[in-house]
Design a protein around this motif. Structure first.
Motif, short mmCIF file in Angstrom:
data_model
loop_
_atom_site.label_atom_id
_atom_site.label_comp_id
_atom_site.label_asym_id
_atom_site.label_seq_id
_atom_site.Cartn_x
_atom_site.Cartn_y
_atom_site.Cartn_z
N ARG A 179 0.82 -1.21 0.00
CA ARG A 179 0.00 0.00 0.00
C ARG A 179 0.85 1.26 0.00
O ARG A 179 0.53 2.24 -0.68
CB ARG A 179 -0.92 0.00 1.23
CG ARG A 179 -1.79 1.25 1.36
CD ARG A 179 -2.57 1.28 2.67
NE ARG A 179 -3.55 0.20 2.76
CZ ARG A 179 -4.40 0.04 3.78
NH1 ARG A 179 -4.35 0.89 4.80
NH2 ARG A 179 -5.25 -0.95 3.79
N THR A 198 -1.12 3.94 8.91
CA THR A 198 -2.22 3.45 8.09
C THR A 198 -2.69 2.12 8.63
O THR A 198 -1.92 1.39 9.27
CB THR A 198 -1.78 3.31 6.61
OG1 THR A 198 -2.89 2.89 5.81
CG2 THR A 198 -0.65 2.31 6.45
N ASP A 212 -9.12 1.88 7.96
CA ASP A 212 -9.18 3.27 7.51
C ASP A 212 -10.37 3.48 6.57
O ASP A 212 -10.66 2.62 5.72
CB ASP A 212 -7.89 3.66 6.78
CG ASP A 212 -6.72 3.83 7.73
OD1 ASP A 212 -6.93 3.66 8.95
OD2 ASP A 212 -5.61 4.10 7.26
N LYS A 213 -11.02 4.62 6.72
CA LYS A 213 -12.18 4.93 5.90
C LYS A 213 -11.83 5.80 4.70
O LYS A 213 -12.70 6.22 3.95
CB LYS A 213 -13.25 5.63 6.75
CG LYS A 213 -13.79 4.74 7.88
CD LYS A 213 -14.83 5.47 8.71
CE LYS A 213 -15.47 4.56 9.76
NZ LYS A 213 -14.53 4.03 10.74
N GLN A 214 -10.54 6.09 4.53
CA GLN A 214 -10.10 6.87 3.37
C GLN A 214 -8.81 6.26 2.83
O GLN A 214 -8.07 5.60 3.56
CB GLN A 214 -9.87 8.34 3.74
CG GLN A 214 -8.77 8.55 4.78
CD GLN A 214 -8.57 10.01 5.10
OE1 GLN A 214 -9.49 10.81 5.00
NE2 GLN A 214 -7.35 10.38 5.47
N ASP A 215 -8.60 6.44 1.53
CA ASP A 215 -7.45 5.84 0.87
C ASP A 215 -6.20 6.71 0.94
O ASP A 215 -5.09 6.22 0.76
CB ASP A 215 -7.78 5.54 -0.60
CG ASP A 215 -8.86 4.48 -0.73
OD1 ASP A 215 -8.96 3.62 0.17
OD2 ASP A 215 -9.62 4.53 -1.72
N GLU A 216 -6.37 8.00 1.18
CA GLU A 216 -5.23 8.91 1.16
C GLU A 216 -4.29 8.62 2.33
O GLU A 216 -4.72 8.45 3.47
CB GLU A 216 -5.70 10.36 1.24
CG GLU A 216 -4.56 11.37 1.20
CD GLU A 216 -5.03 12.81 1.39
OE1 GLU A 216 -4.19 13.71 1.34
OE2 GLU A 216 -6.24 13.00 1.62
N LEU A 217 -3.00 8.57 2.02
CA LEU A 217 -2.00 8.36 3.05
C LEU A 217 -1.33 9.69 3.38
O LEU A 217 -0.99 10.46 2.49
CB LEU A 217 -0.94 7.36 2.57
CG LEU A 217 -1.44 5.94 2.30
CD1 LEU A 217 -0.30 5.08 1.77
CD2 LEU A 217 -2.04 5.31 3.54
#
Length: 342
Positions: free
Chosen positions: A177, A219, A223-228
């Motif tokens: 990821r 991470t 997580d509810k969002q993909d942005e790191l």
């Protein structure tokens, strides 16, 4: 791993192999053998750095434990001959060898092949993880109440082993990821460490090093969002270069594979192992030298007091693990203020 886990693992193995013959005493024997390699902590090697880097050394070496198993098994067979020497040897060898193998999955570093090679650190499990330990303890408790409880002991060993395997698979998934994001940040070839946050394998911490900065990413699987979010911490290559020739520094660099943070407090230069703990609560910081003007005065290394963990941190980590808190800034161990980033 922690002593309770190692004792539970040793007791489970001993109970599974010899519980029907030895009864409850098998658990005590296994627990004692399971903690035996960690008795090296009582040895003083002469300095704080030496004590830190020699722990999990010779006493965790497969080259030492394999022949030692032959001797201990013979002594135990002479003591309790109702168990054959072959079964005593299987019991002792499995307990002594699984101890350092399990330790090698943590971040500290285990010198499996002492005196050869570097410490082995897979980084896939935190040093204390209840989900690994509880199945082992459950099997031991079942044995204590209704011996020999073979199915419970074997079930605990299988569940804990499966969980250890899951930790490696989870680590690989997190690595996949973060790789593209690190490449975009110019860190494709940087040394990278991927390890779980405390007490779980759901939330992970990724650390990447460059000469002048280190980048941290938190991470997790919930997580509810993909942005790191990449959080940068400055490094001080000039300070590292200044003390690079000191034997204690060279030993620390070898042991940590360069995952160190150097600081200067007044005239005193310190090095912190940034692998262990979390930023702000790293447990191992060493005073190495004093720099006064043009002179560098090496110190007999001493370990600085361990920072205390704020009790409010645990609920924060829980919120981040479950995804309720989308971003955790490691510099503050808190969510970023509205409209800002870490």
């Amino acid at each position: 791993m922690d002593s309770i886990t190692q004792a539970a693992l040793g007791a489970s193995i001993a109970g599974a192999i010899a519980g029907k013959t030895l009864g409850r005493s098998a658990l005590l024997t296994g627990a004692l053998l399971g903690t035996l390699p960690d008795l090296d902590v009582v040895i003083d090697y002469g300095s704080a750095v030496a004590n830190f880097t020699q722990h999990r050394g010779f006493s965790h070496s497969l080259f030492i434990l394999a022949p030692l198993s032959l001797l201990i098994a013979w002594c135990l067979w002479r003591w309790k001959p109702q168990l054959s020497y072959q079964r005593w040897l299987a019991l002792v060898a499995l307990i002594l060898i699984t101890h350092p193998l399990l330790d090698s999955f943590t971040t500290y570093g285990t010198q499996l092949f002492w005196p050869l090679g570097e410490p082995v650190a897979i980084h896939s499990i935190f040093i204390i993880d209840p989900l690994y330990t509880l199945p082992l303890l459950a099997g031991c408790l079942a044995f204590l109440f209704r011996p020999p409880a073979s199915n419970a002991l074997l079930g605990g060993l299988l569940l804990s082993t499966f969980y250890l395997g899951w930790s490696v698979a989870a680590q690989q998934a997190i690595t996949a990821r973060v790789k593209p994001v690190l490449a975009e940040a110019g860190l494709a070839e940087a040394p990278v460490m991927v390890q779980p946050m405390p007490f779980n394998t759901i939330l992970w911490r990724v650390t990447a090093l460059s000469p002048d900065r280190r980048v941290e990413i938190v991470t997790g699987f919930l997580d509810k969002q993909d942005e790191l979010v990449l959080e940068a911490f400055p490094r001080n290559p000039q300070l590292a270069s200044l003390v690079a020739d000191l034997p204690d520094v060279q030993r620390l660099e070898w042991f940590t594979r360069g995952f160190l943070h150097y600081e200067k407090h007044g005239h005193q230069i310190t090095a912190t192992d940034i692998r262990l703990g979390i930023p702000g609560v790293h447990p191992f910081t060493f005073a190495l030298a004093e720099n006064t003007g043009n002179d560098l005065l090496p110190l007999a290394s001493n370990r600085l007091p361990r920072p205390s963990l704020d009790q409010a941190t645990l609920p924060v980590l829980w919120s981040r693990m479950t995804g309720e808190m989308p971003v955790l800034c490691l510099a503050t161990l808190a969510a970023p203020t509205q409209g800002s980033r870490c």
